[in-house]
Design an enzyme around this catalytic site. Structure first.
Site, PDB file in Angstrom:
ATOM      1  N   ASP A  21       1.177   3.606   2.492  1.00 59.62           N
ATOM      2  CA  ASP A  21       1.294   3.889   3.755  1.00 59.62           C
ATOM      3  C   ASP A  21       0.019   5.023   3.910  1.00 59.62           C
ATOM      4  OD1 ASP A  21       2.855   3.875   6.256  1.00 59.62           O
ATOM      5  OD2 ASP A  21       3.404   5.880   6.069  1.00 59.62           O
ATOM      6  N   ASP A  31       0.663  -1.249  -0.121  1.00 61.11           N
ATOM      7  CA  ASP A  31      -0.124   0.216   0.065  1.00 61.11           C
ATOM      8  C   ASP A  31       0.972   1.213   0.105  1.00 61.11           C
ATOM      9  OD1 ASP A  31       0.195  -1.223   3.168  1.00 61.11           O
ATOM     10  OD2 ASP A  31       0.257   1.003   2.877  1.00 61.11           O
TER      11      ASP A  31
END
Ligand SMILES: [Zn+2]
Length: 289
Positions: free
Chosen positions: A212, A210
């Site tokens: 973050d 992802d």
């Protein structure tokens, strides 16, 4: 006892080695307690490998609780000279996208409460750690990654290792970006330091799950898990190809990992007690006997 020169430490999502045959499970007791789980030793395309799930099967140890000293010691005791660690990370860079892989070349320590060294109780060792990852192993992982034409594999970057287990705040995520960090995770340390202290070549396949939290994008657990399984499948392809490309011995490698303790033991040899010599035989036997 079974032996293997190649060790794999699997992070989140990687709890067993695909395609491993003739497996034996080894329970190892170390001076630092038990590792995260039993170590599975077997053959991958005919090459012996040892596999350890970092968080234990069923994911029982948080990043702060992982028994890293026992893990590295146990792998060393099986004859492991190369460790490939697989870690899930968040990206701090727009161009490093979920499902990409990144092979970091630097680490920035943002942990707060971890024991970073094997050596204590009268034995002081200062190893060089300017280049925390083995250059030989990084090169071989990148070469193997080139064969994966459907996956973007990034060469280099700084892995910021935070304590966790909670993820970053937006303020922290943005500061990490401004400081030039590239990915963020919770498990590179103290693992990389201990591998160096044990003279083991160590490198990481960082799996981007992802962005973050800096990108202001809704991240769902389902999304992260789907990305993670895609990542782990790709990491397994690299691991399989490494079985054949790792050199049989490290004598002629330029990385220097195999002699990391040369001139690193600071304690006067005359003051190293027999008890310490016995305790640390596996790691420093050839320097102090
Ligand atoms: Zn090395």
């Amino acid at each position: 006892m079974v032996q293997a020169k190649i060790g794999v430490i699997g992070g989140s999502g990687l709890y067993n080695m695909e395609g491993m045959t003739d497996t034996v499970e080894v329970a190892i007791e170390t001076p630092f307690g038990r590792p995260s789980d039993v170590i599975t030793v077997g053959n991958v395309d005919g090459v012996p490998m040892a596999f350890l799930p970092r968080h234990g099967r069923g994911h029982r140890y948080s990043p702060s609780e992982v028994p890293a000293r026992a893990n590295i010691w146990a792998l060393k005791s099986l004859g492991v000279e190369w460790i490939i660690s697989v870690s899930a990370v968040g990206s701090l860079r727009e161009d490093v996208a979920p499902r990409d892989l990144l092979i970091p070349d630097q680490i920035f320590d943002r942990t707060k409460s971890r024991v970073n060294s094997f050596y204590e109780g009268g034995l002081v060792v200062h190893c060089s750690f300017a280049d925390p990852y083995c250059s030989t192993l990084r090169g071989l992982i990148l070469a193997a990654g080139q064969d994966l034409t459907d996956v973007k594999v990034h060469d280099g970057g700084t892995y910021a290792c935070m304590e966790g287990p909670l993820f970053s705040t937006k303020a922290e995520s943005n500061v990490n970006r401004k400081l030039g960090m590239d990915v963020i995770g919770m498990t590179a340390l103290p693992e990389a330091k201990l591998a160096r202290e044990a003279e083991i070549c160590y490198a990481t396949i960082a799996c981007i799950t992802d962005y973050d939290c800096w990108r202001e994008e809704a991240v769902t657990v389902d999304m992260v898990i789907a990305n993670l399984s895609a990542n782990v499948a790709n990491a397994q392809r690299i691991l399989r190809s490494l079985a054949h490309s790792l050199p049989a011995d490290r004598t002629h490698q330029h990385c220097g990992c195999a002699s990391a303790l040369d001139h690193a033991i600071m304690t006067d040899p005359a003051l190293i007690t027999d008890e310490l010599k016995e305790r640390y035989q596996l790691l420093i036997g050839r320097y102090i006997s």
